[in-house]
Motif scaffolding. Structure first.
Motif, PDB file in Angstrom:
ATOM      1  N   GLN A 154       7.405   9.922  -8.607  1.00 28.81           N
ATOM      2  CA  GLN A 154       7.247   8.701  -7.822  1.00 28.81           C
ATOM      3  C   GLN A 154       7.349   7.460  -8.713  1.00 28.81           C
ATOM      4  OE1 GLN A 154       3.912   8.538  -5.152  1.00 28.81           O
ATOM      5  NE2 GLN A 154       3.972   6.312  -4.966  1.00 28.81           N
ATOM      6  N   LEU A 155       6.744   7.533  -9.907  1.00 29.54           N
ATOM      7  CA  LEU A 155       6.747   6.368 -10.789  1.00 29.54           C
ATOM      8  C   LEU A 155       8.072   6.189 -11.523  1.00 29.54           C
ATOM      9  CD1 LEU A 155       3.192   6.746 -12.381  1.00 29.54           C
ATOM     10  CD2 LEU A 155       3.855   5.280 -10.475  1.00 29.54           C
ATOM     11  N   GLY A 156       8.818   7.286 -11.666  1.00 29.09           N
ATOM     12  CA  GLY A 156      10.071   7.215 -12.412  1.00 29.09           C
ATOM     13  C   GLY A 156       9.866   7.156 -13.902  1.00 29.09           C
ATOM     14  N   HIS A 157       8.695   7.615 -14.379  1.00 33.37           N
ATOM     15  CA  HIS A 157       8.384   7.611 -15.809  1.00 33.37           C
ATOM     16  C   HIS A 157       7.648   8.901 -16.168  1.00 33.37           C
ATOM     17  CE1 HIS A 157       9.370   3.414 -16.973  1.00 33.37           C
ATOM     18  NE2 HIS A 157       9.113   3.172 -15.691  1.00 33.37           N
ATOM     19  N   GLN A 158       7.916   9.421 -17.359  1.00 37.04           N
ATOM     20  CA  GLN A 158       7.183  10.588 -17.850  1.00 37.04           C
ATOM     21  C   GLN A 158       5.853  10.114 -18.411  1.00 37.04           C
ATOM     22  OE1 GLN A 158       9.364  13.028 -20.595  1.00 37.04           O
ATOM     23  NE2 GLN A 158       7.594  14.299 -21.108  1.00 37.04           N
ATOM     24  N   LYS A 185      -9.997   2.579 -14.128  1.00 38.21           N
ATOM     25  CA  LYS A 185     -10.822   1.521 -13.529  1.00 38.21           C
ATOM     26  C   LYS A 185     -10.782   1.606 -12.005  1.00 38.21           C
ATOM     27  CE  LYS A 185     -11.700  -3.450 -13.584  1.00 38.21           C
ATOM     28  NZ  LYS A 185     -11.950  -3.508 -12.150  1.00 38.21           N
ATOM     29  N   ALA A 186      -9.617   1.880 -11.439  1.00 45.52           N
ATOM     30  CA  ALA A 186      -9.513   1.968  -9.983  1.00 45.52           C
ATOM     31  C   ALA A 186     -10.360   3.106  -9.441  1.00 45.52           C
ATOM     32  CB  ALA A 186      -8.050   2.163  -9.579  1.00 45.52           C
ATOM     33  N   LEU A 187     -10.334   4.259 -10.100  1.00 46.65           N
ATOM     34  CA  LEU A 187     -11.136   5.396  -9.652  1.00 46.65           C
ATOM     35  C   LEU A 187     -12.625   5.102  -9.786  1.00 46.65           C
ATOM     36  CD1 LEU A 187      -9.064   8.365 -11.146  1.00 46.65           C
ATOM     37  CD2 LEU A 187      -9.205   7.672  -8.752  1.00 46.65           C
ATOM     38  N   GLN A 188     -13.014   4.440 -10.889  1.00 49.28           N
ATOM     39  CA  GLN A 188     -14.426   4.096 -11.075  1.00 49.28           C
ATOM     40  C   GLN A 188     -14.882   3.093 -10.026  1.00 49.28           C
ATOM     41  OE1 GLN A 188     -14.698   2.743 -15.130  1.00 49.28           O
ATOM     42  NE2 GLN A 188     -14.645   4.800 -15.999  1.00 49.28           N
ATOM     43  N   ASP A 189     -14.046   2.088  -9.752  1.00 49.19           N
ATOM     44  CA  ASP A 189     -14.408   1.094  -8.740  1.00 49.19           C
ATOM     45  C   ASP A 189     -14.545   1.736  -7.358  1.00 49.19           C
ATOM     46  OD1 ASP A 189     -14.401  -0.850 -10.636  1.00 49.19           O
ATOM     47  OD2 ASP A 189     -12.451  -1.696 -10.099  1.00 49.19           O
ATOM     48  N   LEU A 190     -13.646   2.654  -7.046  1.00 48.09           N
ATOM     49  CA  LEU A 190     -13.705   3.332  -5.757  1.00 48.09           C
ATOM     50  C   LEU A 190     -14.962   4.190  -5.641  1.00 48.09           C
ATOM     51  CD1 LEU A 190     -12.343   3.992  -3.077  1.00 48.09           C
ATOM     52  CD2 LEU A 190     -11.057   5.796  -4.228  1.00 48.09           C
ATOM     53  N   ALA A 191     -15.292   4.905  -6.737  1.00 47.28           N
ATOM     54  CA  ALA A 191     -16.501   5.731  -6.720  1.00 47.28           C
ATOM     55  C   ALA A 191     -17.749   4.871  -6.582  1.00 47.28           C
ATOM     56  CB  ALA A 191     -16.566   6.573  -8.009  1.00 47.28           C
ATOM     57  N   MET A 199       0.825  -1.204   0.000  1.00 50.45           N
ATOM     58  CA  MET A 199       0.000   0.000   0.000  1.00 50.45           C
ATOM     59  C   MET A 199       0.866   1.265   0.000  1.00 50.45           C
ATOM     60  SD  MET A 199      -3.184  -0.976  -0.089  1.00 50.45           S
ATOM     61  CE  MET A 199      -4.152   0.396   0.532  1.00 50.45           C
ATOM     62  N   LYS A 200       2.065   1.139   0.578  1.00 46.16           N
ATOM     63  CA  LYS A 200       2.935   2.318   0.645  1.00 46.16           C
ATOM     64  C   LYS A 200       3.349   2.797  -0.738  1.00 46.16           C
ATOM     65  CE  LYS A 200       4.854   1.313   5.239  1.00 46.16           C
ATOM     66  NZ  LYS A 200       6.085   1.028   6.008  1.00 46.16           N
ATOM     67  N   SER A 201       3.326   1.909  -1.731  1.00 52.64           N
ATOM     68  CA  SER A 201       3.751   2.286  -3.074  1.00 52.64           C
ATOM     69  C   SER A 201       2.652   2.971  -3.869  1.00 52.64           C
ATOM     70  CB  SER A 201       4.225   1.049  -3.842  1.00 52.64           C
ATOM     71  OG  SER A 201       3.148   0.151  -4.042  1.00 52.64           O
ATOM     72  N   LEU A 202       1.416   3.001  -3.338  1.00 52.81           N
ATOM     73  CA  LEU A 202       0.312   3.620  -4.061  1.00 52.81           C
ATOM     74  C   LEU A 202       0.498   5.133  -4.127  1.00 52.81           C
ATOM     75  CD1 LEU A 202      -2.819   1.700  -2.723  1.00 52.81           C
ATOM     76  CD2 LEU A 202      -1.731   1.483  -4.952  1.00 52.81           C
ATOM     77  N   PRO A 203       0.313   5.734  -5.309  1.00 54.35           N
ATOM     78  CA  PRO A 203       0.420   7.188  -5.423  1.00 54.35           C
ATOM     79  C   PRO A 203      -0.733   7.897  -4.714  1.00 54.35           C
ATOM     80  CG  PRO A 203       0.673   6.103  -7.554  1.00 54.35           C
ATOM     81  CD  PRO A 203       0.154   5.078  -6.600  1.00 54.35           C
ATOM     82  N   ASN A 204      -0.541   9.170  -4.475  1.00 51.72           N
ATOM     83  CA  ASN A 204      -1.564  10.011  -3.870  1.00 51.72           C
ATOM     84  C   ASN A 204      -2.810  10.029  -4.757  1.00 51.72           C
ATOM     85  OD1 ASN A 204      -3.000  12.688  -3.507  1.00 51.72           O
ATOM     86  ND2 ASN A 204      -1.566  12.796  -1.802  1.00 51.72           N
ATOM     87  N   LEU A 205      -4.002   9.896  -4.131  1.00 54.09           N
ATOM     88  CA  LEU A 205      -5.242   9.852  -4.890  1.00 54.09           C
ATOM     89  C   LEU A 205      -5.472  11.137  -5.679  1.00 54.09           C
ATOM     90  CD1 LEU A 205      -7.859   8.370  -5.586  1.00 54.09           C
ATOM     91  CD2 LEU A 205      -8.875   9.297  -3.502  1.00 54.09           C
ATOM     92  N   LEU A 206      -5.117  12.284  -5.118  1.00 52.16           N
ATOM     93  CA  LEU A 206      -5.273  13.554  -5.838  1.00 52.16           C
ATOM     94  C   LEU A 206      -4.417  13.566  -7.101  1.00 52.16           C
ATOM     95  CD1 LEU A 206      -5.335  16.184  -2.950  1.00 52.16           C
ATOM     96  CD2 LEU A 206      -7.235  15.505  -4.432  1.00 52.16           C
ATOM     97  N   TRP A 207      -3.225  12.995  -7.009  1.00 52.11           N
ATOM     98  CA  TRP A 207      -2.369  12.940  -8.190  1.00 52.11           C
ATOM     99  C   TRP A 207      -3.013  12.086  -9.286  1.00 52.11           C
ATOM    100  CZ3 TRP A 207       2.891  11.377  -5.477  1.00 52.11           C
ATOM    101  CH2 TRP A 207       3.229  12.381  -4.539  1.00 52.11           C
ATOM    102  N   LEU A 208      -3.594  10.969  -8.877  1.00 55.17           N
ATOM    103  CA  LEU A 208      -4.220  10.071  -9.843  1.00 55.17           C
ATOM    104  C   LEU A 208      -5.445  10.720 -10.488  1.00 55.17           C
ATOM    105  CD1 LEU A 208      -4.008   6.655  -7.953  1.00 55.17           C
ATOM    106  CD2 LEU A 208      -2.534   7.492  -9.790  1.00 55.17           C
TER     107      LEU A 208
END
Length: 291
Positions: A46-50, A74-80, A1-10
């Motif tokens: 955080q991801l190390g990719h552009q 998909k993750a945002l839709q599932d969460l909503a 879970m620590k590797s998950l980016p900030n939700l606002l960023w996503l």
């Protein structure tokens, strides 16, 4: 879970990729352009990719961004959907579905009654379209189309594969034992599916008959009614044929399936706003229905 980016960023990443602009994404999310840019930069770090190629007028996804976007969306839709279903009002207005007229009448409409019993809190509008090149409109929440998957201005998600199946009235089917006997009855031709009968002849090894006997109609719905009235034999898409043979209106006289050159797709307009939770529920149901 620590590797998950900030939700606002996503959220900023998803909105910017959909709208093609940090400014437009900020307007949708109630943020400044600078805030969205900061979120994207932090996510890239955080991801190390552009994730975006930035120009003076717009931003475009890089290969890494395009690969990452479906999972984020998909993750945002599932969460909503989960949040709305557990804690909020799941109706969020009316969900409008548009589908080809035959699919709307023969696949979706018969299944709606059970869906409404299980989800009385949802309001559904079911609209029909005759032609596959109907203009994409902003008022449609869910668009189902039949084709090869290429529509300008939209992303197309295939809803499984499709086959073509011969059908006719049940009493006629009882006397048909081989493909040649199918041709003892008038052939029903459907505009837009001109390859069905030629491919039937190719698959069965029968000589192609250039003269089109029988009747030509412009929808599968009309072909169904004609076949049910003993007006001939038709070649229908498997998902439609399955529903009709299950009810006994039509029968498939042969254990024969021909691969279809077209299949059903769930369309998402480019730059469309993120779907509401109720739309996600209906989309999930349609995926199962067309599977």
């Amino acid at each position: 879970m620590k590797s998950l980016p900030n939700l606002l960023w996503l959220r900023s990443f998803e909105a910017a990729s959909r709208l093609g602009s940090f400014t437009a994404a900020g307007g949708e999310l109630g943020l400044t352009q600078a805030a969205v840019s900061t979120h994207i930069s932090a996510l890239e770090t955080q991801l190390g990719h552009q994730l975006f190629e930035r120009t003076t007028r717009k931003v475009d996804l890089t290969a890494s961004g395009r690969a990452y976007l479906p999972s984020v969306r998909k993750a945002l839709q599932d969460l909503a959907l989960s949040t709305e279903g557990l804690f909020g009002n799941r109706t969020a207005g009316t969900v409008t579905i548009r589908a080809p007229i035959s699919e709307a009448a023969l696949i979706i409409a018969p299944a709606l009654a059970d869906f409404q019993l299980r989800h009385p809190e949802l309001r559904i509008r079911l609209l029909s379209a005759i032609w596959a090149d109907t203009v994409l409109e902003s008022g449609i929440d869910i668009e189902i189309r039949l084709g090869t998957g290429s529509w300008p201005g939209a992303h197309a998600e295939p809803l499984g594969t499709e086959v073509v199946v011969p059908v006719c009235a049940p009493d006629l089917a009882a006397a048909i034992r081989n493909p040649r006997q199918l041709l003892e009855h008038p052939r029903i031709h459907i505009l837009g599916f001109d390859d069905h009968w030629p491919r039937f002849f190719e698959t069965t090894g029968l000589p192609d008959q250039a003269i089109q006997s029988g009747v030509t109609v412009d929808t599968s719905l009309a072909a169904v009614e004609l076949a049910a009235a003993r007006g001939g034999t038709a070649l229908l898409l498997g998902k439609i044929a399955l529903r009709l043979t299950e009810t006994g209106r039509l029968a498939s006289p042969l254990d024969l399936e021909i691969p279809s050159m077209q299949t059903h797709f769930l369309l998402m307009r480019d730059n469309a706003p993120a779907p509401k939770a109720a739309t996600g529920m209906v989309e999930a149901w349609l995926r199962d229905l067309f599977a």
